[in-house]
Design a protein around this motif. Structure first.
Motif, short mmCIF file in Angstrom:
data_model
loop_
_atom_site.label_atom_id
_atom_site.label_comp_id
_atom_site.label_asym_id
_atom_site.label_seq_id
_atom_site.Cartn_x
_atom_site.Cartn_y
_atom_site.Cartn_z
N PHE A 183 7.80 15.79 39.30
CA PHE A 183 8.47 16.24 40.53
C PHE A 183 9.58 15.51 40.48
O PHE A 183 9.90 14.38 39.96
N GLN A 184 10.55 15.88 41.66
CA GLN A 184 11.59 15.03 42.22
C GLN A 184 11.52 15.14 43.54
O GLN A 184 11.46 16.25 44.23
N LEU A 185 11.85 14.01 44.21
CA LEU A 185 12.04 13.85 45.76
C LEU A 185 13.17 13.18 46.03
O LEU A 185 13.33 11.99 45.62
N ASN A 186 13.99 13.70 47.03
CA ASN A 186 15.26 13.22 47.56
C ASN A 186 14.71 12.37 48.49
O ASN A 186 14.26 12.62 49.76
N VAL A 187 14.84 10.95 48.30
CA VAL A 187 14.38 10.10 49.49
C VAL A 187 15.76 9.53 50.34
O VAL A 187 15.56 8.57 51.08
N GLY A 188 16.66 10.22 50.21
CA GLY A 188 17.98 9.70 50.80
C GLY A 188 18.16 10.69 52.11
O GLY A 188 17.44 11.55 52.29
N LYS A 189 19.02 10.15 53.02
CA LYS A 189 19.33 10.97 53.99
C LYS A 189 20.52 11.94 53.95
O LYS A 189 21.03 12.59 54.63
N THR A 190 20.99 11.98 52.61
CA THR A 190 22.23 12.92 52.29
C THR A 190 21.72 13.79 51.22
O THR A 190 20.51 13.58 50.66
N ASN A 191 22.43 15.11 50.80
CA ASN A 191 22.21 15.68 49.94
C ASN A 191 22.08 14.87 48.55
O ASN A 191 22.68 13.98 48.30
N ALA A 192 21.32 15.58 47.48
CA ALA A 192 21.40 15.02 46.28
C ALA A 192 21.56 16.31 45.24
O ALA A 192 21.03 17.42 45.66
N VAL A 193 22.09 15.99 44.07
CA VAL A 193 22.23 16.98 43.10
C VAL A 193 22.01 16.21 41.75
O VAL A 193 22.18 15.13 41.37
N LEU B 179 19.62 24.99 30.88
CA LEU B 179 20.01 24.11 31.60
C LEU B 179 19.67 24.37 33.23
O LEU B 179 19.19 25.75 33.45
N ALA B 180 19.67 23.64 33.93
CA ALA B 180 19.38 23.81 35.34
C ALA B 180 20.12 23.15 36.35
O ALA B 180 20.28 21.68 35.98
N ARG B 181 20.56 23.44 37.35
CA ARG B 181 21.10 22.81 38.44
C ARG B 181 20.08 22.66 39.63
O ARG B 181 19.37 23.59 39.99
N VAL B 182 19.88 21.15 40.20
CA VAL B 182 18.63 21.12 41.19
C VAL B 182 19.44 20.51 42.38
O VAL B 182 20.04 19.45 42.17
N ASP B 183 19.39 21.23 43.46
CA ASP B 183 20.07 20.83 44.78
C ASP B 183 19.00 20.51 46.03
O ASP B 183 17.66 21.16 45.85
N PHE B 184 19.14 19.33 46.41
CA PHE B 184 18.13 18.53 47.27
C PHE B 184 18.79 18.73 48.74
O PHE B 184 19.75 17.86 49.00
N ALA B 185 18.10 19.14 49.77
CA ALA B 185 18.50 18.73 51.18
C ALA B 185 17.93 17.34 51.40
O ALA B 185 17.05 16.74 50.51
N PRO B 186 18.33 16.58 52.40
CA PRO B 186 17.78 15.28 52.58
C PRO B 186 16.15 15.52 52.76
O PRO B 186 15.82 16.18 53.25
N TYR B 187 15.40 14.70 52.06
CA TYR B 187 14.11 14.56 51.82
C TYR B 187 13.47 15.80 51.21
O TYR B 187 12.51 15.87 51.37
N GLY B 188 14.50 16.47 50.45
CA GLY B 188 13.90 17.85 49.85
C GLY B 188 13.01 17.38 48.65
O GLY B 188 13.46 16.31 48.06
N LEU B 189 12.16 18.28 48.10
CA LEU B 189 11.43 17.93 47.28
C LEU B 189 11.34 19.04 45.99
O LEU B 189 11.31 20.43 46.37
N ASN B 190 11.43 18.60 44.78
CA ASN B 190 11.06 19.86 43.92
C ASN B 190 9.69 19.62 43.38
O ASN B 190 9.28 18.54 42.90
N PRO B 191 8.96 20.42 43.89
CA PRO B 191 7.43 20.01 44.10
C PRO B 191 6.81 19.85 42.62
O PRO B 191 7.35 20.32 41.57
N PRO B 192 5.59 19.32 42.45
CA PRO B 192 4.75 19.02 41.11
C PRO B 192 4.83 20.49 40.28
O PRO B 192 4.34 21.35 41.06
N HIS B 193 5.40 20.27 39.25
CA HIS B 193 5.28 21.68 38.25
C HIS B 193 5.15 21.32 37.00
O HIS B 193 5.50 19.95 36.58
N THR B 194 5.02 22.05 36.03
CA THR B 194 5.13 22.02 34.76
C THR B 194 6.18 22.90 34.04
O THR B 194 6.27 24.12 34.56
N HIS B 195 6.66 22.68 32.81
CA HIS B 195 7.19 23.61 32.03
C HIS B 195 6.48 23.65 30.71
O HIS B 195 6.59 23.07 29.94
#
Length: 228
Positions: free
Chosen positions: A164-174, A100-116
Motif C-alpha cells: 500500500f501507499q498513503l499520502n501523509v501530507g497536506k499537499t498532493n503527491a506523485v 509503468l504506472a503513474r500514481v497521483d495522491f490527493a492530500p491523505y489519499g490512499l492506494n489501498p492494500p493490493h497485490t500484483h
C-alpha cells in the motif's frame, strides 16, 4: 585406465549438460489470471500474452506513450488515481516483461492494500511524502515492512505481496512505479473480498475474519471504489 577416465569424463559432462538444461527450463510467466486449455485450436479465444505484429510493419508509435506529465483526477473515495502504461496501451511492451504506472495522491489519499500477481514493483516518489509498506507471506510470519518516503526515495514491493501507499501530507503527491511484467495485474484486497461478483458466501467471510455476519453483509453492500 585412460579409456575408463574418458568414459567418466563424458558421463560427467553429459550429466552437467542435462542439469543445466533442466535448470534453464521453466514455464513462461502467466500474463492473465487463467488460460483454460482447449484441444481444438478453432475454439481458442485467448493466448498467454498478445499476438505479434510483423516486424516490417512496426513503427515508432508502437513504442510510444504520451501524457504521463498530466496530473490525474483524484476526486474519488480513495483520493488516488493509478495510470497504468502496460501492453494494453503500449503495444511495443509485448514480450519485454516491463510496464509503468503513474500514481497521483490527493492530500491523505490512499492506494489501498493490493497485490500484483505477476510483478515486482519499485516505486519512485517525485512529490509529497508517502507512508508505504508490504506484508510478507504466511510462512514468513506476515511481517510488516514500512517506510516513510520523500521525493527521490525508492522502495521495492516483492512480487505477489500485499502492499500500500498513503499520502501523509497536506499537499498532493506523485509517484512512478516500474513493474516487472508487461501485464502485472492488480488485486485490490477489499474489492476482491467484499465486492466480488457474485458475492462470497457470508459464512465464509464471517469465519475467516471472526466477525459478526451482519458486519460482513454490510461490507458486501458497500461500493468499493477502484482507483485504476
Amino acid at each position: 585406465m585412460q579409456i575408463m577416465k574418458a568414459k567418466y569424463l563424458v558421463t560427467a559432462v553429459a550429466l552437467l549438460a542435462l542439469a543445466c538444461s533442466l535448470a534453464s527450463a521453466y514455464d513462461p510467466s502467466p500474463l492473465q489470471d487463467f488460460c483454460v486449455a482447449v484441444k481444438d485450436p478453432a475454439s481458442a479465444l485467448f493466448v498467454n500474452g498478445k499476438f505479434c505484429k510483423d516486424p516490417k510493419l512496426a513503427s515508432a508509435n508502437d513504442f510510444f506513450f504520451s501524457g504521463l506529465n498530466v496530473p490525474r483526477d483524484t476526486s474519488n473515495p480513495l483520493g488516488s488515481n493509478v495510470t497504468a502504461v502496460n501492453v494494453d496501451n503500449l503495444a511495443g511492451l509485448n514480450t519485454l516483461g516491463i510496464s509503468l504506472a503513474r500514481v497521483d495522491f490527493a492530500p491523505y489519499g490512499l492506494n489501498p492494500p493490493h497485490t500484483h500477481p505477476r510483478a515486482t514493483e519499485f516505486l519512485v516518489v517525485l512529490e509529497g511524502t508517502l507512508y508505504v509498506g508490504f506484508v510478507t507471506s504466511n510462512g514468513d510470519g506476515n511481517r510488516l515492512f514500512t517506510k516513510m518516503l520523500y521525493p527521490g526515495d525508492v522502495f521495492v514491493f516483492p512480487i505477489g505481496l500485499i502492499h500500500f501507499q498513503l499520502n501523509v501530507g497536506k499537499t498532493n503527491a506523485v509517484a512512478f512505479a516500474g513493474l516487472s511484467s508487461q501485464n502485472p495485474g492488480v488485486i485490490t484486497i477489499a474489492n476482491a473480498v467484499f465486492g466480488s461478483d457474485p458475492k462470497i458466501n457470508p459464512d465464509v467471510l464471517t469465519k475467516a475474519f471472526q466477525v459478526d455476519k451482519n458486519l460482513v453483509k454490510y461490507l458486501q453492500k458497500q461500493f468499493w471504489s477502484d482507483n485504476n
